[in-house]
Design a protein around this motif. Structure first.
Motif: not given
Length: 153
Positions: A122-128, A78-88, A90-98
């Motif tokens: 768009x984001x909510x269709x990408x992951x659970x 899930x984390x790998x998938x989420x990281x790939x989604x974040x990379x797609x 450009x509006x996401x300029x920072x991302x952190x696991x908390x």
């Protein structure tokens, strides 16, 4: 890392467009030793890269949103998938696991609420996700990319 290296880092974090001779003059070294020190800082990874910082308002992305994400999926796939989604996005300029109540924190920049709504859909269709909430920045009080150098060992 000595005082010269720290001074070089301080200068470059404020303005990386200065010439080697300008930096050397500010720190009291000749140009060749200064250049060697900068090269060593880059080679060692202390300086990761040099970039231009753009004005978000001039690029019409002046609205900053902090997006808090919770998930029930806590596994490497899930984390790998989420990281790939974040990379797609450009509006996401920072991302952190908390740690704590929120699993992930994103900083998103867009022009306006309508653009954020489109991004969100768009984001909510990408992951659970089990929960997504957003907070909109009303005012930027401090923003810097310069890291403190006082803690260097």
């Amino acid at each position: 890392m000595d005082a010269f290296d720290k001074h070089i880092l301080t200068i470059l974090q404020k303005d990386c467009t200065l010439s080697n001779s300008e930096i050397a003059e500010q720190i009291g070294l000749s140009t060749t030793p200064c250049w060697r020190r900068i090269q060593a800082l880059e080679k060692s990874g202390v300086i990761r890269k040099r970039v231009a910082l753009a004005d978000p308002n001039k690029l019409n992305v002046g609205l900053s949103i902090f997006v808090m994400i919770k998930t029930n999926q806590h596994n490497p796939v899930w984390l790998d998938n989420f990281a790939n989604i974040v990379a797609q996005f450009p509006e996401i300029v920072e991302a952190y696991r908390m740690s704590g109540e929120v699993d992930y924190l994103l900083r998103v920049v867009v022009p306006d609420m309508q653009a954020y709504d489109s991004f969100y859909k768009q984001l909510i269709t990408q992951a659970d996700f089990s929960d997504i909430s957003s907070s909109f920045s009303m005012e930027e009080i401090k923003y810097t990319t310069a890291l403190p150098i006082d803690y260097i060992k």
